[in-house]
Design a protein around this motif. Structure first.
Motif, PDB file in Angstrom:
ATOM      1  N   TYR A 198     -17.998 103.416  13.535  1.00 49.07           N
ATOM      2  CA  TYR A 198     -17.665 104.549  14.403  1.00 49.07           C
ATOM      3  C   TYR A 198     -18.569 104.638  15.631  1.00 49.07           C
ATOM      4  CZ  TYR A 198     -14.818 105.863  10.436  1.00 49.07           C
ATOM      5  OH  TYR A 198     -13.888 105.845   9.428  1.00 49.07           O
ATOM      6  N   GLY A 199     -19.311 103.553  15.884  1.00 51.80           N
ATOM      7  CA  GLY A 199     -20.208 103.527  17.025  1.00 51.80           C
ATOM      8  C   GLY A 199     -19.544 103.803  18.357  1.00 51.80           C
ATOM      9  N   PRO A 200     -18.412 103.147  18.664  1.00 46.62           N
ATOM     10  CA  PRO A 200     -17.763 103.405  19.957  1.00 46.62           C
ATOM     11  C   PRO A 200     -17.406 104.872  20.159  1.00 46.62           C
ATOM     12  CG  PRO A 200     -16.874 101.417  18.963  1.00 46.62           C
ATOM     13  CD  PRO A 200     -17.768 102.042  17.938  1.00 46.62           C
ATOM     14  N   ARG A 201     -16.894 105.511  19.122  1.00 53.08           N
ATOM     15  CA  ARG A 201     -16.522 106.915  19.244  1.00 53.08           C
ATOM     16  C   ARG A 201     -17.752 107.787  19.455  1.00 53.08           C
ATOM     17  NH1 ARG A 201     -13.118 109.701  14.497  1.00 53.08           N
ATOM     18  NH2 ARG A 201     -15.082 110.633  13.826  1.00 53.08           N
ATOM     19  N   ILE A 202     -18.843 107.439  18.772  1.00 54.78           N
ATOM     20  CA  ILE A 202     -20.071 108.221  18.915  1.00 54.78           C
ATOM     21  C   ILE A 202     -20.606 108.117  20.340  1.00 54.78           C
ATOM     22  CG2 ILE A 202     -22.482 108.369  18.173  1.00 54.78           C
ATOM     23  CD1 ILE A 202     -21.485 107.453  15.383  1.00 54.78           C
ATOM     24  N   LEU A 203     -20.570 106.910  20.892  1.00 60.13           N
ATOM     25  CA  LEU A 203     -21.033 106.727  22.274  1.00 60.13           C
ATOM     26  C   LEU A 203     -20.156 107.503  23.254  1.00 60.13           C
ATOM     27  CD1 LEU A 203     -22.049 102.951  22.532  1.00 60.13           C
ATOM     28  CD2 LEU A 203     -23.539 104.939  22.595  1.00 60.13           C
ATOM     29  N   ILE A 228     -25.189 102.977   7.475  1.00 58.69           N
ATOM     30  CA  ILE A 228     -25.144 101.888   8.450  1.00 58.69           C
ATOM     31  C   ILE A 228     -23.708 101.556   8.851  1.00 58.69           C
ATOM     32  CG2 ILE A 228     -25.252 100.156   6.585  1.00 58.69           C
ATOM     33  CD1 ILE A 228     -26.652  99.845  10.188  1.00 58.69           C
ATOM     34  N   ASN A 229     -22.795 101.548   7.890  1.00 55.14           N
ATOM     35  CA  ASN A 229     -21.413 101.208   8.225  1.00 55.14           C
ATOM     36  C   ASN A 229     -20.736 102.299   9.037  1.00 55.14           C
ATOM     37  OD1 ASN A 229     -21.459  98.693   7.059  1.00 55.14           O
ATOM     38  ND2 ASN A 229     -20.746  99.401   5.069  1.00 55.14           N
ATOM     39  N   PRO A 249     -29.647  98.000  -3.187  1.00 53.59           N
ATOM     40  CA  PRO A 249     -28.397  97.723  -2.467  1.00 53.59           C
ATOM     41  C   PRO A 249     -27.464  98.926  -2.409  1.00 53.59           C
ATOM     42  CG  PRO A 249     -28.415  96.607  -4.597  1.00 53.59           C
ATOM     43  CD  PRO A 249     -29.787  97.131  -4.372  1.00 53.59           C
ATOM     44  N   LEU A 250     -27.520  99.800  -3.426  1.00 50.38           N
ATOM     45  CA  LEU A 250     -26.711 101.019  -3.399  1.00 50.38           C
ATOM     46  C   LEU A 250     -27.104 101.885  -2.204  1.00 50.38           C
ATOM     47  CD1 LEU A 250     -24.667 102.919  -4.936  1.00 50.38           C
ATOM     48  CD2 LEU A 250     -26.696 103.937  -5.990  1.00 50.38           C
ATOM     49  N   PHE A 251     -28.419 102.109  -2.053  1.00 44.82           N
ATOM     50  CA  PHE A 251     -28.887 102.953  -0.957  1.00 44.82           C
ATOM     51  C   PHE A 251     -28.717 102.283   0.410  1.00 44.82           C
ATOM     52  CE2 PHE A 251     -31.570 105.028  -4.345  1.00 44.82           C
ATOM     53  CZ  PHE A 251     -30.891 106.229  -4.310  1.00 44.82           C
ATOM     54  N   SER A 252     -28.724 100.949   0.432  1.00 50.24           N
ATOM     55  CA  SER A 252     -28.535 100.272   1.719  1.00 50.24           C
ATOM     56  C   SER A 252     -27.161 100.579   2.303  1.00 50.24           C
ATOM     57  CB  SER A 252     -28.709  98.753   1.558  1.00 50.24           C
ATOM     58  OG  SER A 252     -27.567  98.153   0.975  1.00 50.24           O
ATOM     59  N   GLN A 253     -26.154 100.763   1.438  1.00 49.30           N
ATOM     60  CA  GLN A 253     -24.819 101.099   1.917  1.00 49.30           C
ATOM     61  C   GLN A 253     -24.661 102.603   2.163  1.00 49.30           C
ATOM     62  OE1 GLN A 253     -22.772  98.511   2.756  1.00 49.30           O
ATOM     63  NE2 GLN A 253     -24.626  97.428   2.164  1.00 49.30           N
ATOM     64  N   ALA A 300     -20.445  99.751  -3.465  1.00 53.86           N
ATOM     65  CA  ALA A 300     -20.909 100.865  -2.634  1.00 53.86           C
ATOM     66  C   ALA A 300     -20.325 100.782  -1.232  1.00 53.86           C
ATOM     67  CB  ALA A 300     -22.442 100.865  -2.576  1.00 53.86           C
ATOM     68  N   ASP A 301     -20.208  99.569  -0.710  1.00 54.38           N
ATOM     69  CA  ASP A 301     -19.608  99.366   0.605  1.00 54.38           C
ATOM     70  C   ASP A 301     -18.165  99.863   0.616  1.00 54.38           C
ATOM     71  OD1 ASP A 301     -19.307  98.482   3.227  1.00 54.38           O
ATOM     72  OD2 ASP A 301     -18.670  96.494   2.607  1.00 54.38           O
ATOM     73  N   THR A 302     -17.437  99.549  -0.455  1.00 51.66           N
ATOM     74  CA  THR A 302     -16.048 100.003  -0.567  1.00 51.66           C
ATOM     75  C   THR A 302     -15.969 101.527  -0.618  1.00 51.66           C
ATOM     76  OG1 THR A 302     -15.525  97.998  -1.835  1.00 51.66           O
ATOM     77  CG2 THR A 302     -13.936  99.794  -1.925  1.00 51.66           C
ATOM     78  N   ILE A 303     -16.845 102.138  -1.426  1.00 48.53           N
ATOM     79  CA  ILE A 303     -16.844 103.604  -1.553  1.00 48.53           C
ATOM     80  C   ILE A 303     -17.161 104.262  -0.218  1.00 48.53           C
ATOM     81  CG2 ILE A 303     -18.033 105.566  -2.622  1.00 48.53           C
ATOM     82  CD1 ILE A 303     -18.445 103.760  -5.097  1.00 48.53           C
ATOM     83  N   VAL A 304     -18.191 103.757   0.454  1.00 50.08           N
ATOM     84  CA  VAL A 304     -18.590 104.339   1.749  1.00 50.08           C
ATOM     85  C   VAL A 304     -17.472 104.161   2.776  1.00 50.08           C
ATOM     86  CG1 VAL A 304     -20.203 104.142   3.681  1.00 50.08           C
ATOM     87  CG2 VAL A 304     -21.058 104.125   1.341  1.00 50.08           C
ATOM     88  N   GLY A 305     -16.817 102.999   2.750  1.00 45.44           N
ATOM     89  CA  GLY A 305     -15.724 102.760   3.686  1.00 45.44           C
ATOM     90  C   GLY A 305     -14.592 103.756   3.520  1.00 45.44           C
ATOM     91  N   GLN A 306     -14.325 104.141   2.256  1.00 37.79           N
ATOM     92  CA  GLN A 306     -13.276 105.125   1.996  1.00 37.79           C
ATOM     93  C   GLN A 306     -13.780 106.553   2.214  1.00 37.79           C
ATOM     94  OE1 GLN A 306     -10.066 104.266   1.166  1.00 37.79           O
ATOM     95  NE2 GLN A 306     -10.766 102.171   1.531  1.00 37.79           N
ATOM     96  N   LEU A 307     -15.062 106.776   1.924  1.00 37.68           N
ATOM     97  CA  LEU A 307     -15.619 108.128   1.973  1.00 37.68           C
ATOM     98  C   LEU A 307     -15.902 108.607   3.400  1.00 37.68           C
ATOM     99  CD1 LEU A 307     -16.676 110.452   0.150  1.00 37.68           C
ATOM    100  CD2 LEU A 307     -18.926 109.328   0.218  1.00 37.68           C
TER     101      LEU A 307
END
Length: 469
Positions: A293-298, A287-288, A279-283, A413-420
């Motif tokens: 940031y998908g709209p900006r990437i497109l 993916i998030n 689960p650590l690597f899944s986040q 991990a989701d929280t960390i990635v969201g901030q990072l």
């Protein structure tokens, strides 16, 4: 017949019963996905209506995550003590109260409290639903049925995007017309209430369906309620395989103490490490970053999409469709091959995405293709298999506690990635950001290659024997 050599498939009538149970349980996953994704369409309206400061806006978004962590903190142990079904019903009631509360909230504080209730529902469902499915499923199709939970999450995300876009369009269409005072209020003047309140429908279906599903037979047998467990096993598997499965369950039940001390015992170190790392690597796969940031990437890729919600639908649809590959192949190819192929594919796709940003080649379809390739690889491997593997590598009596720790790592991990992620995008740039995520996917490949055994076709008790011996 030896289950190790050839797992027995349940008869057709048992399969129908099993599918019905699985559909009900996976509604928890659908609500999980819906609750997390619906906020994207709601946020601009709530921010404007309540004049939210940046800090208040951040709290509105993250309050559900706080609820998730609270739900995860108690759900694992309570599911081991009181049963899987009771905790699923608690999850459904939390979702139901959240849908009503968010739609009717008179002020910002009540809205936050209702969002936290929904987050608690997500936390409970994220542990107990895959756990419950793994314990009712025959070995021959267990991977497929647990993967349906991840498919339901992606369906919930997609439904949230579609309903947000549909309700917003409805609000614009009838802006100068009257549908009645109540409908005008929730569909036109404050459409965000309808977006959030729509979760009432699947929540009610989830709660109603749970009234008719059985408790986990493995949990019942572990609690000494053998006759109840046998009755359910007969209905799920057919009587032909129940005796063999019952023998395996009974053989392991006396070996388990059902405590955290047992979870941290020497023979549990390897499965516990697997249950925490996946689960650590899944986040940390990125993916998030893609979803948020998908709209900006497109837009950077030169694709003109006037409605930002439409771009989210595109990524949500890709995530949903490619999860079907996991449903199709997880019990045929096995967990290890799918994960190994998917993690390598995700690594390549993310490195190529980083290279596109590094070289400035963002105005061509190559960038979009690499993102879709990453979503495909994540959807059939890294995403669903963390639930499948974590739900089958622990002994029954401590499975709830173990899943609790596993999912807690996922949310942290989701929280960390969201901030990072925004920090990395702002300071290091998108090229290095995607290369960082690619490196995490590469590490996950080596972890699975070295540590994770193949578990397809094995009963939960046989999987346990792999780590004990």
């Amino acid at each position: 017949m030896n289950l190790k050599n050839k797992p027995l498939a349940p008869p057709s009538q048992s399969k129908l019963f099993l599918i019905a149970i699985t559909i009900v349980a996976t509604l928890g996953g659908l609500l999980f996905g819906f609750d997390m994704a619906v906020i994207s369409g709601v946020l601009p309206f709530v921010k404007q209506q309540f004049s939210l400061s940046p800090a208040a806006e951040g709290w509105f978004v993250s309050s559900a995550l706080v609820g998730c962590i609270i739900g995860v903190a108690f759900a694992g142990e309570l599911s081991d003590r009181f049963g899987r079904k009771k905790m699923l019903m608690l999850s459904a009631m939390l979702f139901l109260c959240s849908a009503i509360g968010t739609a009717a909230a008179a002020d910002y504080t009540l809205l936050i409290l209702a969002r936290m209730l929904g987050g608690m529902g997500v936390g409970v469902a994220s542990i107990v639903a895959p756990l419950y499915i793994s314990e009712i499923a025959p070995a021959s199709i267990r991977g497929r049925l647990v993967t349906f939970y991840q498919l339901a999450i992606t369906a919930g995300i997609l439904i949230a995007y579609l309903t947000n876009a549909g309700l917003l369009n409805l609000s614009f269409t009838y802006h100068h017309q009257s549908l009645g005072s109540l409908l005008d209020y929730i569909l036109i003047k404050e459409v965000w209430r309808a977006m959030l309140g729509l979760g009432f429908v699947p929540s009610l279906l989830f709660l109603t369906g749970l009234l008719f599903v059985p408790e986990s037979p493995r949990w019942l047998i572990q609690q000494g309620k053998e006759q109840e467990g046998i009755k359910i096993l007969n209905r799920i598997n057919g009587t032909a395989s129940t005796n063999e499965e019952l023998h395996l369950i009974s053989k392991t039940s006396g070996q388990e103490s059902g405590s955290y001390k047992d979870l941290f015992a020497k023979e549990m170190r390897r499965p516990l490490l697997i249950g925490l790392l996946l689960p650590l690597f899944s986040q940390f796969s990125g993916i998030n970053a893609i979803i948020y940031y998908g709209p900006r990437i497109l837009n950077d890729a030169g694709i003109n999409i006037s409605n930002a919600l439409l771009s989210q639908v595109i990524f949500g649809l890709a995530n949903f469709l490619f999860t079907l590959i996991a449903v199709w192949k997880v019990d045929k190819m096995g967990r290890r091959p799918l994960y190994i192929i998917g993690s390598i594919g995700a690594t390549i796709a993310l490195f190529f995405t980083g290279w596109c940003f590094y070289s400035g080649a963002t105005n061509n379809m190559g960038l979009v293709i690499s993102i879709i390739l990453f979503l495909a690889c994540f959807a059939f491997s890294i995403g669903p298999l963390k639930f499948v593997i974590a739900a089958e590598i622990f002994p029954t009596r401590i499975r709830g506690r173990a899943m609790g720790l596993s999912i807690m790592v996922m949310w942290i991990a989701d929280t960390i990635v969201g901030q990072l992620t925004p920090v990395l995008l702002g300071s290091a740039g998108p090229a290095l950001t995607f290369c960082f995520f690619a490196s995490c996917c590469l590490i996950s490949f080596f972890v699975v290659f070295k540590m994770v055994p193949e578990t397809k076709g094995k009963s939960l008790e046989e999987v346990q024997d792999i780590f004990v011996h």
